[in-house]
Design an enzyme around this catalytic site. Structure first.
Site, PDB file in Angstrom:
ATOM      1  CG  HIS A  62      -0.334   0.072   2.537  1.00  0.00           C
ATOM      2  ND1 HIS A  62       0.548  -0.874   3.020  1.00  0.00           N
ATOM      3  CD2 HIS A  62      -0.451   0.995   3.526  1.00  0.00           C
ATOM      4  CE1 HIS A  62       0.924  -0.542   4.239  1.00  0.00           C
ATOM      5  NE2 HIS A  62       0.341   0.597   4.564  1.00  0.00           N
ATOM      6  CG  HIS A  64      -0.151   4.455   4.640  1.00  0.00           C
ATOM      7  ND1 HIS A  64      -0.952   3.725   5.492  1.00  0.00           N
ATOM      8  CD2 HIS A  64      -0.910   5.519   4.225  1.00  0.00           C
ATOM      9  CE1 HIS A  64      -2.145   4.312   5.580  1.00  0.00           C
ATOM     10  NE2 HIS A  64      -2.145   5.381   4.823  1.00  0.00           N
ATOM     11  CG  ASP A  66       4.836   2.888   7.286  1.00  0.00           C
ATOM     12  OD1 ASP A  66       3.995   3.219   6.432  1.00  0.00           O
ATOM     13  OD2 ASP A  66       4.540   2.253   8.312  1.00  0.00           O
ATOM     14  CG  HIS A  67       4.173  -0.260   4.170  1.00  0.00           C
ATOM     15  ND1 HIS A  67       4.175  -1.606   4.486  1.00  0.00           N
ATOM     16  CD2 HIS A  67       3.796   0.380   5.304  1.00  0.00           C
ATOM     17  CE1 HIS A  67       3.789  -1.749   5.747  1.00  0.00           C
ATOM     18  NE2 HIS A  67       3.547  -0.559   6.258  1.00  0.00           N
ATOM     19  CG  HIS A 142      -4.040  -0.149   6.315  1.00  0.00           C
ATOM     20  ND1 HIS A 142      -4.023  -0.065   7.691  1.00  0.00           N
ATOM     21  CD2 HIS A 142      -3.004   0.640   5.894  1.00  0.00           C
ATOM     22  CE1 HIS A 142      -3.034   0.721   8.064  1.00  0.00           C
ATOM     23  NE2 HIS A 142      -2.401   1.172   7.001  1.00  0.00           N
ATOM     24  CG  ASP A 213       0.437  -1.658   7.586  1.00  0.00           C
ATOM     25  OD1 ASP A 213       1.369  -2.420   7.351  1.00  0.00           O
ATOM     26  OD2 ASP A 213       0.618  -0.467   7.871  1.00  0.00           O
ATOM     27  CG  HIS A 271       3.517  -2.449  10.618  1.00  0.00           C
ATOM     28  ND1 HIS A 271       2.557  -1.680  11.216  1.00  0.00           N
ATOM     29  CD2 HIS A 271       3.938  -1.732   9.559  1.00  0.00           C
ATOM     30  CE1 HIS A 271       2.400  -0.551  10.528  1.00  0.00           C
ATOM     31  NE2 HIS A 271       3.224  -0.556   9.521  1.00  0.00           N
TER      32      HIS A 271
END
Lengths: 305, 305
Positions: A62, A64, A66-67, A142, A213, A271
């Site tokens: 996804h 976001h 941090d990914h 998510h 997530d 995570h």
């Protein structure tokens, strides 16, 4: 030709000195897959001695930061290292626009093709297949559109039992492929020699499911059933279940419940919220439901299957 | 209230295990400036114990990845840390579109204002000013639009010499500010008491010039003349001058020549090509022209002035 998983980073949200955001390197049947790419992933890849040129397929769960915030830098480095072979990037709709805008404004001329496979379906689909491996999406729940990924070795060919085969003069080399694929041998007099006599079982096919997530989502169980290893996020402990629900994440207890109901071989958590300094609380909670639960170890390579 | 420079990263192009791309933290008169922000800068800031909440102004030289790919992650972390105060980002035209596109697609809601100051002029301009500090652009000559930045303390107020002042009954507290600003004192009988008798020199104002990335460009000399410290890129040694010209970079010899002609106090080199493992070759070459040349040390804080 075994399957190996190297977790490059597994913390959530903000990178810290000692932990990196989500990224994993999966080697399956000599294919090399990168899964998620938080900021700093290319340095983690160097630490894990992953050869940049081997990566032809990147799967982003996804969008976001941090990914995915390590992706522009990684692709730019591929170019600086003289890459010529195409790169396939699988990820949510929007990833192409984001990357194209960044590369246009930073004048990053790539010199190789980047093929984007944009995803927007809410049901599991096969998105990659070759002779030996297939990859399916695992639709997650998510705050933003998000998929996990199921990596599965295809059923392998049976091994020829040459000692038995030698007893039957009628069996010729041209019959071997049929035997490997599981077919019985039919003699000229129509006697059937069962395949199980002429071959032995192949090495079992290995499977790995990556789920980050997501809120607790039982719908994923049929997709990940019986996988050898499941990575499932557990951002919080269960006493913060409301927080987990609100932010679209799971608790360690929930991850373990999914693992148990899906009858997986092994569960790796990840995570984690930065509020937890001692991560053993995560496995303590999860093992009450699913004993074969482990914490990830950054840069350690583990054999699957 | 001194001026301190912490070089967070100084390598070029590809991040490696032991070196980070360009980023610097400058503390001048209690203002906290971040200069460039390559991938991984936020982790380098943590290592250097830079408090994230102190940074209100970020200056980006140019939009190549090794100078800006850490910016989206840093701004996202600011948000996760609960920032409320506005953030000012200075950089080339295009930076706003890039950041807005990334934040729209990654659904990064900031919760604080980001004010972009987009630059496109080819002549030096003052882009920041407050009571004690001013910042000017240093137009550079790279493959893409690029500015260095000159950070300068404003002239400080003179110190009152109370022993001398006490000798003149006519001088009252309400006259002190005029004395601090350098004015002579005029008595009622029109006698002039020179300011130099009543005050002493203030601490000299400090200046720092950051110049990366650029070809050799003598036009910058009037802008950076007499600065206390000059950081000037030297991607190559002079035997690769053609390569430097072709890629829009400088050699160590050229950086030193600029430092000498601009009569700076100290030269720090940086942005070295990864082909050089022993960086002492850089200072060896530069010191032939400008002896007071040094290599950067990542995460070390040095006092300027």
């Amino acid at each position: 030709m075994s399957t190996y998983l190297t977790i490059l980073g597994f913390n959530s949200a903000i990178p810290t000195i000692n932990s990196s955001p989500t990224a994993q390197f999966l080697e399956m049947e000599e294919r090399h897959f990168l899964i998620d790419c938080g900021e700093g992933t290319q340095v983690q890849m160097r630490k894990a001695k992953v050869r940049f040129s081997k990566i032809n397929h990147i799967f982003i769960s996804h969008l976001h930061g941090d990914h995915c915030f390590g992706l522009p830098g990684l692709v730019a480095s591929f170019r600086l290292l003289g890459r010529k072979t195409p790169l396939h990037i699988y990820g949510p709709k929007g990833i192409k626009k984001m990357m194209d805008t960044i590369f246009e404004i930073t004048e990053t001329y790539k010199g190789f093709d980047v093929v984007y496979h944009e995803l927007d379906k809410k049901v599991s689909e096969k998105i990659y297949e070759d002779k030996r491996v297939e990859v399916f999406t695992i639709p997650l729940n998510h705050r933003i559109y998000c998929n996990g990924y199921l990596f599965r070795e295809k059923p392998k060919e049976r091994h020829l039992n040459m000692k038995e085969i030698a007893r039957y003069k009628e069996i010729e080399i041209c019959d071997f492929q049929n035997l490997r694929s599981g077919k019985d041998f039919i003699c000229e007099d129509e006697t059937i020699i069962e395949n199980a006599i002429l071959t032995t079982d192949p090495k079992p096919s290995v499977s790995y499911a990556f789920c980050s997530d997501t809120k607790y989502k039982e719908d994923i169980i049929p997709i990940i059933r019986n996988v050898d290893v499941l990575y499932h996020e557990s951002t919080f402990l269960n006493n913060l279940k409301e927080m987990a629900d609100y932010t679209g994440h799971s608790t360690a207890l929930e991850a373990a419940t999914i693992a148990k109901k899906a009858n997986v071989g092994k569960l790796i958590l990840g995570h984690f919220s930065n509020r937890y300094s001692d991560l053993s609380v995560m496995t303590d909670e999860a093992r009450q439901v699913f004993p074969n639960t482990f914490l990830p170890k950054a840069l350690e390579t583990v054999k699957i299957g």
